[in-house]
Design a protein around this motif. Structure first.
Motif, PDB file in Angstrom:
ATOM      1  N   ILE A  58       3.887  14.482  -8.278  1.00 55.67           N
ATOM      2  CA  ILE A  58       4.251  14.992  -6.674  1.00 55.67           C
ATOM      3  C   ILE A  58       5.421  13.772  -6.223  1.00 55.67           C
ATOM      4  O   ILE A  58       4.685  12.560  -6.095  1.00 55.67           O
ATOM      5  N   PHE A  83      -3.921   6.227   6.392  1.00 60.23           N
ATOM      6  CA  PHE A  83      -3.625   7.397   5.528  1.00 60.23           C
ATOM      7  C   PHE A  83      -4.196   8.515   5.732  1.00 60.23           C
ATOM      8  O   PHE A  83      -3.663   9.887   5.926  1.00 60.23           O
ATOM      9  N   PHE A  94       0.752  -1.218  -0.121  1.00 53.38           N
ATOM     10  CA  PHE A  94      -0.050  -0.197   0.055  1.00 53.38           C
ATOM     11  C   PHE A  94       0.937   1.320   0.079  1.00 53.38           C
ATOM     12  O   PHE A  94       0.655   2.095  -0.812  1.00 53.38           O
ATOM     13  N   VAL A 124       0.687   4.301  -2.704  1.00 56.43           N
ATOM     14  CA  VAL A 124       0.528   5.682  -2.437  1.00 56.43           C
ATOM     15  C   VAL A 124       1.617   6.674  -3.170  1.00 56.43           C
ATOM     16  O   VAL A 124       1.117   7.589  -3.950  1.00 56.43           O
ATOM     17  N   LYS A 158      -2.529  16.202  10.164  1.00 52.87           N
ATOM     18  CA  LYS A 158      -1.862  17.440   9.855  1.00 52.87           C
ATOM     19  C   LYS A 158      -2.694  18.535   9.512  1.00 52.87           C
ATOM     20  O   LYS A 158      -1.917  19.811   9.739  1.00 52.87           O
ATOM     21  N   MET A 178       4.931  10.251   4.634  1.00 52.00           N
ATOM     22  CA  MET A 178       4.330  11.051   3.236  1.00 52.00           C
ATOM     23  C   MET A 178       3.304  12.049   3.803  1.00 52.00           C
ATOM     24  O   MET A 178       3.050  13.108   2.924  1.00 52.00           O
ATOM     25  N   ALA A 179       2.715  11.761   4.709  1.00 53.03           N
ATOM     26  CA  ALA A 179       1.587  12.731   5.333  1.00 53.03           C
ATOM     27  C   ALA A 179       2.248  13.956   5.385  1.00 53.03           C
ATOM     28  O   ALA A 179       1.863  15.155   5.105  1.00 53.03           O
ATOM     29  N   LEU A 205      -6.836   5.239  -3.701  1.00 56.16           N
ATOM     30  CA  LEU A 205      -5.990   6.201  -3.900  1.00 56.16           C
ATOM     31  C   LEU A 205      -6.052   7.267  -4.621  1.00 56.16           C
ATOM     32  O   LEU A 205      -5.718   8.447  -4.406  1.00 56.16           O
ATOM     33  N   GLU A 206      -6.440   6.929  -5.852  1.00 59.67           N
ATOM     34  CA  GLU A 206      -6.714   8.149  -7.045  1.00 59.67           C
ATOM     35  C   GLU A 206      -7.310   8.959  -6.397  1.00 59.67           C
ATOM     36  O   GLU A 206      -7.135  10.179  -6.722  1.00 59.67           O
ATOM     37  N   GLN A 223      -6.083   0.585   5.068  1.00 57.11           N
ATOM     38  CA  GLN A 223      -4.947   1.271   5.089  1.00 57.11           C
ATOM     39  C   GLN A 223      -5.245   2.887   4.591  1.00 57.11           C
ATOM     40  O   GLN A 223      -4.697   3.849   5.174  1.00 57.11           O
ATOM     41  N   GLN A 274      -4.019  10.210   8.930  1.00 58.35           N
ATOM     42  CA  GLN A 274      -2.885  11.015   9.266  1.00 58.35           C
ATOM     43  C   GLN A 274      -2.866  12.133   8.656  1.00 58.35           C
ATOM     44  O   GLN A 274      -2.190  13.401   9.306  1.00 58.35           O
ATOM     45  N   LEU A 275      -3.370  12.126   7.155  1.00 57.50           N
ATOM     46  CA  LEU A 275      -3.394  13.632   6.616  1.00 57.50           C
ATOM     47  C   LEU A 275      -4.246  14.701   7.468  1.00 57.50           C
ATOM     48  O   LEU A 275      -4.168  15.769   7.329  1.00 57.50           O
ATOM     49  N   LEU A 325       3.941   5.733   5.723  1.00 56.07           N
ATOM     50  CA  LEU A 325       2.575   6.702   5.477  1.00 56.07           C
ATOM     51  C   LEU A 325       2.931   8.045   6.076  1.00 56.07           C
ATOM     52  O   LEU A 325       2.361   8.928   5.796  1.00 56.07           O
ATOM     53  N   VAL A 332       0.833   6.582  -7.064  1.00 57.01           N
ATOM     54  CA  VAL A 332      -0.284   7.525  -7.233  1.00 57.01           C
ATOM     55  C   VAL A 332       0.155   8.830  -7.362  1.00 57.01           C
ATOM     56  O   VAL A 332      -0.249   9.740  -8.195  1.00 57.01           O
ATOM     57  N   PHE A 333       0.748   9.233  -6.405  1.00 59.17           N
ATOM     58  CA  PHE A 333       1.561  10.800  -6.067  1.00 59.17           C
ATOM     59  C   PHE A 333       2.350  11.206  -7.238  1.00 59.17           C
ATOM     60  O   PHE A 333       2.198  12.395  -8.086  1.00 59.17           O
TER      61      PHE A 333
END
Lengths: 273, 283
Positions: free
Chosen positions: A252, B253, A239, A243, B260, A262-263, B271-272, B249, B256-257, A259, A246-247
């Motif tokens: 990016i 994630f 996973f 991530v 922030k 990355m956040a 994810l996309e 997951q 976590q974002l 994770l 995808v970025f």
């Protein structure tokens, strides 16, 4: 000399289908190796040959200096344990204690020593309070842990896990994955056949099989470096790496591999705006 | 028509010293036409629950209304065959149930048994095999000679060929490689979206549940702990904690974002989609 040496091994169940095709690799003592590959790639065939459950048709496998064959297999099995997929098919005793004692009895351990040995190994798998439990009162993960305790009590150098977590619930999976890491920390050579891509990240090395051939053998981060290459052979990447991918497609670039990292990076990009 | 459990309980080994209540007073209405996941720890009652859907098990007390049928405790049923045609159940490790000489015969067995003519049954079997990506040159091979992943797909084709209204799958993707698992689940999504089949999925794979299931039933010790939208369950931190659920997951994630400071909706399943939301904020 490596602990396990696989040299030019091939196996065919019948003339039209070659399950393992000229595979060679070495495994060092104390390493934790995952074996991944699409259904029918030959993973289980390979493991069965290592454990002497299938006769090697071509090539040789050497374990601890002994060639795997009918003459040596009993000796080799003293150093090698195998945990299978279905927790219900490998519970022999009527209680946890009896199940672990079974292997010790076969090894002719004196009965007065047995209780201490059993106690030591149930403690290692975290089941000290379950000695008198019957299998029907244990979860799948617990049954697998009993199987592992029974194998550990035999003090093998090598333990092979043949999709040992695939029938377990998320909690059971986690328990067994942690235990595999611990075994490896204790210098037991762990070989785990798995479809769980996330598990590969905790191993030292990963063997990728494709149509019976050795496709790759490398550190997990190297194996996962090329997602498309893996997807072509029906596999995928973990996973956290998805991530990143995808970025990256969104232009990016993230440096972190976890994770949380990355956040952090994404938030910094946002603040800089 | 409905799938309605009414105060249903099921006890294994009833009246024996080791009797075990696997389902405890379940009242639950599963929504038709959507994909519902049934989750819960080993022993929480998932398989027992779905085995009532085509009367493999009958309630110890209470009842189940399903389509036009009703299963009531202690009442003999007369509609077993039509019920089993309408409700197709694919067991865990269904590949062990293949038995015919050839793949085509194995898949045609169901439709033949439910009264289709030989010709129709064969046609249905061929259509189902095609849907499951089994190459035609294998139709006359023994089902025991193909790979594990193919066997699983043949077993599922056997159920699809009977054209059930409700498809129930117990751990359909366990032991399949990532691509095989994805193809299979997307086939069921497709059958749901285009043919409007009700799909009921028993699984331990919360990633799959989050990605594909419209609704989720969480069982805990034989009782329903949650039934509702999948997204709502997995975005509820208290539920995750209380039932020790493995968080998908993408949810981890996203949390976590959010910590922030990102403002994100709970809607993104992939994810996309999540990346698009973030990109809109960054640029």
């Amino acid at each position: 000399m490596s602990l396990i040496e696989v040299k030019n091994v091939s196996y065919a169940y019948n003339e039209n289908s070659v399950a393992i095709d000229d595979v060679s690799f070495d495994l060092e003592e104390g390493t934790y190796t995952t074996i991944i590959g699409h259904n029918g790639s030959g993973k289980s065939t390979l493991a069965k040959m290592m454990a002497g459950l299938l006769e090697i048709q071509k090539g040789t496998i050497t374990i601890n200096g002994l060639q795997v064959n009918v003459d040596n297999i009993n000796k080799i099995r003293q150093d090698l344990g195998i945990v299978f997929q279905n927790p219900d098919n490998q519970f022999i005793g009527s209680t946890v204690r009896d199940d672990i004692a079974f292997g010790l009895e076969n090894k002719l351990v004196a009965s007065e020593e047995m209780e201490a040995i059993i106690g030591e190994y149930v403690a290692k798998v975290g089941l000290s309070d379950y000695l008198d439990y019957e299998p029907q009162n244990l979860s799948g993960g617990q049954k697998q842990r009993v199987a592992i305790a029974g194998i550990m009590a035999m003090k093998p150098k090598i333990i092979i896990f043949d999709e040992a977590t695939s029938m377990l619930d998320p909690k059971g999976k986690k328990e067994i994955k942690q235990l595999m890491s611990q075994l490896s920390d204790n210098h037991i050579t762990v070989i785990s056949i798995t479809h769980d891509i996330e598990e590969v990240l905790q191993s030292d090395e990963c063997i990728v099989l494709n149509k019976g051939k050795l496709f790759m053998k490398d550190k997990p981060e190297k194996v996962f470096a090329d997602a498309e290459k893996l997807r072509k052979i029906n596999l995928d990447i973990p996973f956290a790496m998805q991530v990143k991918e995808v970025f990256r497609n969104h232009k990016i670039k993230l440096k972190a591999n976890d994770l949380k990292g990355m956040a952090d990076e994404l938030w910094q990009l946002n603040s800089k705006r | 028509m409905a799938i309605k459990f009414k105060a249903l309980s099921y006890v294994y080994n009833k009246d024996m010293p080791y009797a075990h209540k696997a389902l405890d007073d379940i009242s639950l209405e599963i929504t038709e036409g959507v994909i519902t996941a049934i989750i819960g720890e080993t022993g929480s009652g998932k398989s027992t629950l779905v085995e009532h859907l085509n009367a493999l098990l009958l309630p110890t007390s209470g009842s189940l209304e399903i389509l036009d049928y009703e299963l009531v405790a202690d009442k003999k049923i007369r509609f077993l065959k039509p019920l089993r045609k309408d409700v197709g159940l694919v067991f865990q490790f269904s590949e062990y149930q293949l038995f015919e000489e050839t793949i085509l015969k194995d898949v045609a067995f169901g439709p033949l048994n439910f009264g289709y003519s030989q010709e129709e049954a064969t046609q249905r079997a061929k259509d189902a095999l095609k849907l499951l990506n089994i190459p035609e040159e294998l139709y006359n091979s023994s089902p025991l000679e193909i790979s594990g992943g193919q066997k699983r797909r043949v077993a599922i084709a056997g159920i699809i060929a009977c054209d059930p209204k409700i498809i129930v799958l117990d751990e359909p993707t366990a032991g399949l490689d990532p691509k095989g698992a994805k193809q299979l689940i997307e086939l069921f999504v497709d059958m749901n979206r285009t043919l409007h089949k009700t799909v009921i999925l028993v699984t331990h794979d919360n990633e799959m549940v989050y990605n594909y299931a419209d609704e989720t039933v969480l069982l805990h010790q034989g009782k329903v702990a949650y039934h509702g939208l999948t997204l709502k369950l997995f975005n509820d931190k208290n539920m995750i904690k209380e039932y020790d659920l493995l968080e998908p997951q993408i949810v981890t994630f996203r949390n976590q974002l959010k910590e922030k400071g990102f403002k994100l909706s709970d809607e993104a399943r992939t994810l996309e989609k999540l990346a698009e939301e973030i990109k809109r904020q960054i640029k």
